[in-house]
Design a protein around this motif. Structure first.
Motif, short mmCIF file in Angstrom:
data_model
loop_
_atom_site.label_atom_id
_atom_site.label_comp_id
_atom_site.label_asym_id
_atom_site.label_seq_id
_atom_site.Cartn_x
_atom_site.Cartn_y
_atom_site.Cartn_z
N VAL A 1 58.34 -25.05 47.62
CA VAL A 1 59.37 -24.65 46.66
C VAL A 1 60.58 -24.11 47.40
CG1 VAL A 1 59.95 -23.01 44.83
CG2 VAL A 1 57.75 -24.22 44.77
N VAL A 2 60.35 -23.29 48.41
CA VAL A 2 61.44 -22.72 49.19
C VAL A 2 62.26 -23.82 49.86
CG1 VAL A 2 61.97 -21.37 51.27
CG2 VAL A 2 60.34 -20.49 49.59
N ILE A 3 61.61 -24.83 50.39
CA ILE A 3 62.29 -25.90 51.13
C ILE A 3 62.97 -26.90 50.20
CG2 ILE A 3 61.91 -27.78 52.77
CD1 ILE A 3 59.56 -26.16 53.89
N ASN A 4 62.49 -27.00 48.96
CA ASN A 4 63.03 -27.99 48.02
C ASN A 4 64.53 -27.76 47.78
OD1 ASN A 4 63.66 -29.53 45.63
ND2 ASN A 4 61.47 -29.60 45.19
N PRO A 5 65.37 -28.78 47.95
CA PRO A 5 66.82 -28.59 47.76
C PRO A 5 67.22 -28.28 46.32
CG PRO A 5 66.30 -30.92 48.07
CD PRO A 5 65.05 -30.16 48.38
N ALA A 6 66.31 -28.51 45.36
CA ALA A 6 66.62 -28.23 43.96
C ALA A 6 66.30 -26.79 43.55
CB ALA A 6 65.85 -29.20 43.05
N THR A 7 65.68 -26.04 44.43
CA THR A 7 65.25 -24.69 44.08
C THR A 7 66.44 -23.75 43.88
OG1 THR A 7 63.15 -24.95 45.26
CG2 THR A 7 63.89 -22.70 44.84
N PRO A 8 66.51 -23.04 42.75
CA PRO A 8 67.60 -22.08 42.53
C PRO A 8 67.61 -20.98 43.58
CG PRO A 8 66.41 -22.54 40.48
CD PRO A 8 65.60 -23.14 41.59
N ASP A 9 68.79 -20.47 43.88
CA ASP A 9 68.94 -19.47 44.93
C ASP A 9 68.10 -18.23 44.69
OD1 ASP A 9 70.69 -21.11 46.26
OD2 ASP A 9 72.51 -20.09 45.59
N HIS A 10 67.97 -17.80 43.41
CA HIS A 10 67.25 -16.54 43.17
C HIS A 10 65.78 -16.65 43.52
CE1 HIS A 10 66.24 -18.53 39.30
NE2 HIS A 10 65.23 -17.69 39.25
N LEU A 11 65.21 -17.86 43.43
CA LEU A 11 63.81 -18.04 43.82
C LEU A 11 63.64 -17.97 45.34
CD1 LEU A 11 62.61 -20.88 41.40
CD2 LEU A 11 62.33 -18.40 41.17
N ILE A 12 64.60 -18.53 46.05
CA ILE A 12 64.55 -18.45 47.51
C ILE A 12 64.71 -17.01 47.97
CG2 ILE A 12 65.70 -19.16 49.64
CD1 ILE A 12 66.48 -21.76 48.24
N ASP A 13 65.64 -16.28 47.34
CA ASP A 13 65.84 -14.88 47.70
C ASP A 13 64.58 -14.06 47.44
OD1 ASP A 13 68.38 -15.64 48.33
OD2 ASP A 13 69.33 -14.70 46.58
N ALA A 14 63.90 -14.34 46.32
CA ALA A 14 62.66 -13.62 46.00
C ALA A 14 61.58 -13.93 47.03
CB ALA A 14 62.19 -13.99 44.59
N ALA A 15 61.59 -15.17 47.55
CA ALA A 15 60.56 -15.58 48.52
C ALA A 15 60.71 -14.87 49.86
CB ALA A 15 60.61 -17.09 48.72
N ARG B 1 73.84 -10.84 52.04
CA ARG B 1 73.26 -9.52 52.26
C ARG B 1 71.89 -9.63 52.91
NH1 ARG B 1 69.98 -6.66 49.12
NH2 ARG B 1 70.31 -8.11 47.37
N ILE B 2 71.08 -10.59 52.43
CA ILE B 2 69.75 -10.79 53.01
C ILE B 2 69.87 -11.31 54.44
CG2 ILE B 2 67.65 -12.17 52.83
CD1 ILE B 2 67.92 -12.04 49.81
N ILE B 3 70.79 -12.23 54.66
CA ILE B 3 70.99 -12.77 56.01
C ILE B 3 71.39 -11.68 56.98
CG2 ILE B 3 72.50 -14.26 57.38
CD1 ILE B 3 72.55 -16.21 55.01
N ASP B 4 72.33 -10.83 56.56
CA ASP B 4 72.80 -9.76 57.44
C ASP B 4 71.68 -8.77 57.75
OD1 ASP B 4 75.15 -8.35 58.75
OD2 ASP B 4 74.50 -6.79 57.36
N ALA C 1 62.01 -18.81 53.83
CA ALA C 1 63.01 -18.32 52.88
C ALA C 1 64.21 -17.72 53.61
CB ALA C 1 62.41 -17.29 51.93
N LEU C 2 63.97 -17.04 54.72
CA LEU C 2 65.07 -16.50 55.52
C LEU C 2 65.90 -17.62 56.12
CD1 LEU C 2 63.36 -13.52 57.41
CD2 LEU C 2 65.07 -13.40 55.57
N ARG C 3 65.29 -18.74 56.39
CA ARG C 3 66.04 -19.88 56.93
C ARG C 3 66.86 -20.58 55.84
NH1 ARG C 3 66.59 -25.09 57.76
NH2 ARG C 3 66.97 -25.89 59.86
N GLN C 4 66.43 -20.47 54.58
CA GLN C 4 67.06 -21.22 53.50
C GLN C 4 68.05 -20.41 52.66
OE1 GLN C 4 65.86 -24.22 54.84
NE2 GLN C 4 65.91 -24.90 52.73
N THR C 5 67.89 -19.09 52.60
CA THR C 5 68.70 -18.30 51.68
C THR C 5 70.19 -18.42 51.95
OG1 THR C 5 69.06 -16.07 50.80
CG2 THR C 5 68.49 -16.22 53.13
#
Length: 273
Positions: A138-152, A172-175, A164-168
């Motif tokens: 789900v995290v890797i899927n290009p269709a996944t909404p950003d909020h799901l990746i951030d939650a992951a 703020r999360i990246i920093d 998830a850190l690679r995809q977000t």
């Protein structure tokens, strides 16, 4: 009709039904898996509807992954007698109803999570699946909404959090990850394609050579910074957590820099729509 007129990388020998394939033409990988044939992008619809009746499963899978294949042809193969063909069709179908139904089957959830046309509500349900492999897809899927990746990024499973850190896209999360005391978090976020040049500059000064290596391979890395990092010997100033770079780590660096970008370019276009 010649093989090369139907398949990318095909040969100059003629092919005909019912098989429409020279199985011996396609090389075999070390684990006995053949490199699968791919249809040329100019194969017309009427020929595709002939090829789909081939008894060769590799031909039917090539039909599924061709970007010009009509949706009804793909969906018809959801009932194929071969499991690998059915799974490929489930990876590719655009039918929201089919994906919603299949998401309820534990045996099919992974394939559904891989589908780039998966509806957001299905992805949200699968993001809470008990299987970390499903959540990771789900995290890797290009269709996944950003909020799901951030939650992951707070997932209970380490590997899901790393991906998830690679995809977000969340700055703020990246920093926060770039300044983490955990070198693994810094390493994964350093390969994030949404990392800003400013954050990459911070990570380029990281004491961990693997973090710096990921910065150098990041597509957003400024050219002068990449040149400086590439000039470093592999393992330079490495921390105690990696006492010596192993041959597999050296090979991994080469794969990430050269092989993985090539795979992305050759990935079936249908899966990247």
């Amino acid at each position: 009709m010649l093989c090369r007129e139907v398949y990318q990388g095909g040969c100059d020998r003629p092919i005909e039904g019912p098989g429409w394939l020279h199985p011996e033409h396609w090389p075999v990988l070390p684990d006995d898996r053949p490199i699968l044939p791919s249809l040329r992008h100019d194969v017309p619809d009427h020929l595709i509807r002939t090829l789909v009746r081939s008894p060769e499963p590799y031909v039917r899978r090539a039909v599924i992954t061709a970007p010009q294949t009509a949706d009804d042809v793909v969906d018809a193969l959801l009932d194929d007698p071969r499991e690998d063909v059915r799974t490929t069709a489930l990876h590719t179908t655009r039918s929201a109803d089919t994906l919603r139904s299949a998401a309820g089957d534990p045996r099919l959830r992974f394939a559904v999570a891989c589908n780039p046309h998966c509806p957001p509500d299905v992805l949200e349900r699968l993001s809470r699946d008990n299987d970390p492999d499903v959540r990771n897809r789900v995290v890797i899927n290009p269709a996944t909404p950003d909020h799901l990746i951030d939650a992951a990024t707070r997932d209970r499973h380490l590997f899901v959090r790393w991906w998830a850190l690679r995809q977000t896209r969340n700055a703020r999360i990246i920093d926060r990850a770039a300044r983490s005391s955990d070198p693994d978090e810094r390493e994964w976020v350093a390969s994030n394609p949404h990392c800003s040049p400013e954050t990459l500059l911070v990570l380029a000064a990281d004491p961990d050579w693997q973090v710096r290596r990921k910065v150098a391979s990041n597509e957003n890395c400024p050219g002068d910074l990449r040149a400086r990092l590439i000039g470093e010997p592999i393992g330079a100033h490495r921390p105690a957590r990696y006492p010596s770079p192993t041959p597999s780590q050296r090979a991994g660096a080469l794969v990430e820099r050269f092989v993985w970008p090539l795979i992305l370019r050759l990935w079936p276009e249908r899966d990247r729509d």
